[in-house]
Design an enzyme around this catalytic site. Structure first.
Site, short mmCIF file in Angstrom:
data_model
loop_
_atom_site.label_atom_id
_atom_site.label_comp_id
_atom_site.label_asym_id
_atom_site.label_seq_id
_atom_site.Cartn_x
_atom_site.Cartn_y
_atom_site.Cartn_z
N CYS A 1 38.16 24.43 35.77
CA CYS A 1 37.28 25.50 36.51
C CYS A 1 37.51 25.91 37.89
O CYS A 1 37.34 26.84 38.35
CB CYS A 1 35.85 25.15 36.21
SG CYS A 1 35.49 25.16 34.43
N HIS B 1 31.89 29.80 41.33
CA HIS B 1 32.40 29.78 39.93
C HIS B 1 31.03 29.77 39.12
O HIS B 1 29.92 29.07 39.35
CB HIS B 1 33.22 28.32 39.82
CG HIS B 1 33.03 27.90 38.22
ND1 HIS B 1 33.62 28.63 37.37
CD2 HIS B 1 32.77 26.75 37.68
CE1 HIS B 1 33.73 28.16 36.20
NE2 HIS B 1 33.24 27.01 36.29
N ASN C 1 30.43 30.59 31.10
CA ASN C 1 31.41 29.98 31.93
C ASN C 1 32.78 30.31 31.47
O ASN C 1 33.12 29.66 30.21
CB ASN C 1 31.12 28.34 31.84
CG ASN C 1 32.16 27.67 32.68
OD1 ASN C 1 33.00 28.33 33.23
ND2 ASN C 1 31.91 26.50 32.83
N1 ACO Z 1 20.17 23.49 22.58
C1 ACO Z 1 19.10 22.70 22.55
N2 ACO Z 1 18.93 21.38 22.81
C2 ACO Z 1 20.09 20.97 23.44
C3 ACO Z 1 21.40 21.79 23.77
C4 ACO Z 1 21.32 23.06 23.37
N3 ACO Z 1 22.29 23.84 23.28
N4 ACO Z 1 22.13 21.08 24.31
C5 ACO Z 1 21.80 19.52 24.59
N5 ACO Z 1 20.29 19.83 24.19
C6 ACO Z 1 19.44 18.72 24.19
C7 ACO Z 1 20.13 17.25 24.17
O1 ACO Z 1 20.55 16.97 23.05
C8 ACO Z 1 18.87 16.43 25.04
O2 ACO Z 1 18.16 16.19 23.56
P1 ACO Z 1 17.61 14.46 23.72
O3 ACO Z 1 16.79 14.50 25.04
O4 ACO Z 1 16.76 14.80 22.41
O5 ACO Z 1 18.48 13.68 23.84
C9 ACO Z 1 18.13 17.52 25.62
O6 ACO Z 1 18.76 18.67 25.17
C10 ACO Z 1 18.37 17.46 27.06
O7 ACO Z 1 19.95 17.35 27.48
P2 ACO Z 1 20.35 17.05 28.57
O8 ACO Z 1 21.67 17.19 28.74
O9 ACO Z 1 19.64 16.06 29.58
O10 ACO Z 1 19.90 18.44 29.32
P3 ACO Z 1 20.15 19.14 30.67
O11 ACO Z 1 18.82 19.72 31.23
O12 ACO Z 1 20.91 18.30 31.57
O13 ACO Z 1 21.01 20.40 30.56
C11 ACO Z 1 23.26 20.99 30.90
C12 ACO Z 1 22.35 20.23 29.85
C13 ACO Z 1 22.80 22.56 30.62
C14 ACO Z 1 24.78 20.94 30.22
C15 ACO Z 1 23.37 20.52 32.30
O14 ACO Z 1 23.72 19.19 32.18
C16 ACO Z 1 24.33 20.99 33.07
O15 ACO Z 1 24.36 22.27 33.38
N6 ACO Z 1 25.24 20.55 33.43
C17 ACO Z 1 26.44 21.20 34.14
C18 ACO Z 1 27.50 20.99 33.14
C19 ACO Z 1 28.35 22.68 33.13
O16 ACO Z 1 27.82 23.55 33.73
N7 ACO Z 1 29.42 22.32 32.51
C20 ACO Z 1 30.44 23.41 32.58
C21 ACO Z 1 31.64 23.00 32.80
S1 ACO Z 1 31.86 22.46 34.67
C22 ACO Z 1 31.81 23.41 35.43
O17 ACO Z 1 32.38 24.45 35.11
C23 ACO Z 1 31.22 23.30 36.76
#
Ligand code: ACO
Length: 323
Positions: A113, A250, A280
């Site tokens: 990214c 980004h 993304n």
């Molecule tokens: N739909 C419904 N529930 C979901 C989904 C989904 N698509 N994905 C995860 N969950 C659930 C999980 O299983 C978890 O359930 P549990 O509590 O029963 O175990 C719950 O939601 C919470 O999961 P978390 O991972 O804690 O959710 P969080 O609030 O952290 O959000 C996310 C997850 C959106 C991925 C967040 O961590 C994030 O934005 N991270 C940055 C990652 C990113 O943007 N990556 C892109 C590539 S890197 C870059 O480009 C910078």
């Protein structure tokens, strides 16, 4: 001194649009969850026969058209991608061939990214060292091919697309009023190799693999590093956040974008957001966002712009440029 001037911007998105409801019909997720946690409402997905190079060529053609230039003028092609058409040769050479560009420099840059920030730095160096007079810097991705479509925690986050800038070596006075690339900051920290990666590859597994991510760890580091890298490029030039006309981050996640803008003190009206429509698109997200801002009038000649990105590695970086 020689500066790399932005002569044109172009972008391309595949025709197929997949909204959150379409994903929720086959995965245990919902439009509400995806919107709330990421800000994403839809993404574009490449057709089966559409390759990363096809997306890249379309974006490049549009950037050339905007610049009033022909493919014959392209002396270097730097393509940022983590989804090359083939393991080798560089997809940049496929772009060169499809575009009908002459013999010149062509290479891929792999910083996931952060690829567009790294690609800009490579092209800027080529131009300033006199290796080429014009360079296409392209970010193009078909991340849909790397996703595990049964993994709701990653499948909902990404989309396909491409964006390109045509850079031209331009002799300038060497002041902060100069147009073009003014400062660059790049970094990587391989201790985080396993926090965002693809579990395949020609050497390790002889297969392509799927994207895997420790989302919380990415989130935590992204906010700190993205803010810090913008301050670094501003610091290098003696300019301040108040001097910025536009922040083009980004587009990974709306919450990351907002947290970075807040940390920097950049108001929402100066922050370009496209993640809602594009999701993304990895290395393509910044040039896609630049294209949107150029089309809606926010990017005009003379505007001071910071772009910043973080991705797998972790690798990250920022560029300060005057449009
Ligand atoms: N739909 C419904 N529930 C979901 C989904 C989904 N698509 N994905 C995860 N969950 C659930 C999980 O299983 C978890 O359930 P549990 O509590 O029963 O175990 C719950 O939601 C919470 O999961 P978390 O991972 O804690 O959710 P969080 O609030 O952290 O959000 C996310 C997850 C959106 C991925 C967040 O961590 C994030 O934005 N991270 C940055 C990652 C990113 O943007 N990556 C892109 C590539 S890197 C870059 O480009 C910078």
């Amino acid at each position: 001194m020689i500066r790399s001037l932005v002569a044109g911007v172009g972008a391309y998105l595949p025709a197929r649009v997949v909204d959150n409801d379409a994903l929720a019909s086959r995965l245990d997720t919902s439009d509400a969850w995806i919107r709330e946690r990421t800000g994403i409402t839809r993404r574009h997905i490449a057709a089966d026969d559409e390759l990363t190079s096809d997306l890249a060529v379309e974006a490049a053609r549009r950037a050339l058209e905007r610049a009033g230039a022909k493919p014959a003028a392209v002396e270097a092609i730097v393509l940022a991608t983590s989804t090359p058409d083939h393991t080798f040769p560089a997809t940049a050479t496929a772009v060169q061939r499809k575009l009908g560009a002459p013999i010149g420099i062509a290479l891929d840059v792999q910083a996931v990214c952060a690829g567009f920030a790294y690609g800009l730095a490579v092209a800027d160096s080529l131009l300033r060292l006199g290796h080429a007079r014009t360079a296409l810097v392209i970010g193009a991705e078909t991340f849909s091919r790397l996703l595990d479509w049964n993994d709701r925690s990653t499948a909902v986050l990404f989309g396909d697309g491409a964006g390109a800038l045509l850079l031209r070596a331009d002799r300038q006075g060497g002041t902060l009023a100069d147009r073009g690339l003014l400062a660059t900051k790049l970094a990587a920290d391989g201790r985080h190799y396993g926090d965002l990666w693809v579990d395949g590859g020609p050497s390790a597994t002889r297969s392509t693999g799927h994207l895997r991510m420790n989302g919380r760890e990415v989130f935590r580091h992204a906010v700190a590093r993205l803010a810090e890298s913008v301050l670094a490029v501003l610091g290098e030039t003696g300019l301040s956040v108040d001097d910025l006309d536009l922040l083009v981050p980004h587009q990974a996640n709306l919450r990351i974008i907002e947290a970075v803008a807040k940390r920097l003190g950049v108001p929402a009206e100066k922050t370009v957001v496209t993640v809602d429509r594009h999701a993304n698109t990895s290395a393509a997200s910044i040039p896609l966002a630049l294209d949107v801002a150029a089309n809606d009038g926010r990017l005009v000649a003379g505007r001071l712009v910071a772009v910043n990105a973080l991705g797998g590695g972790f690798a990250w970086g920022a560029t300060l440029l005057r449009w």
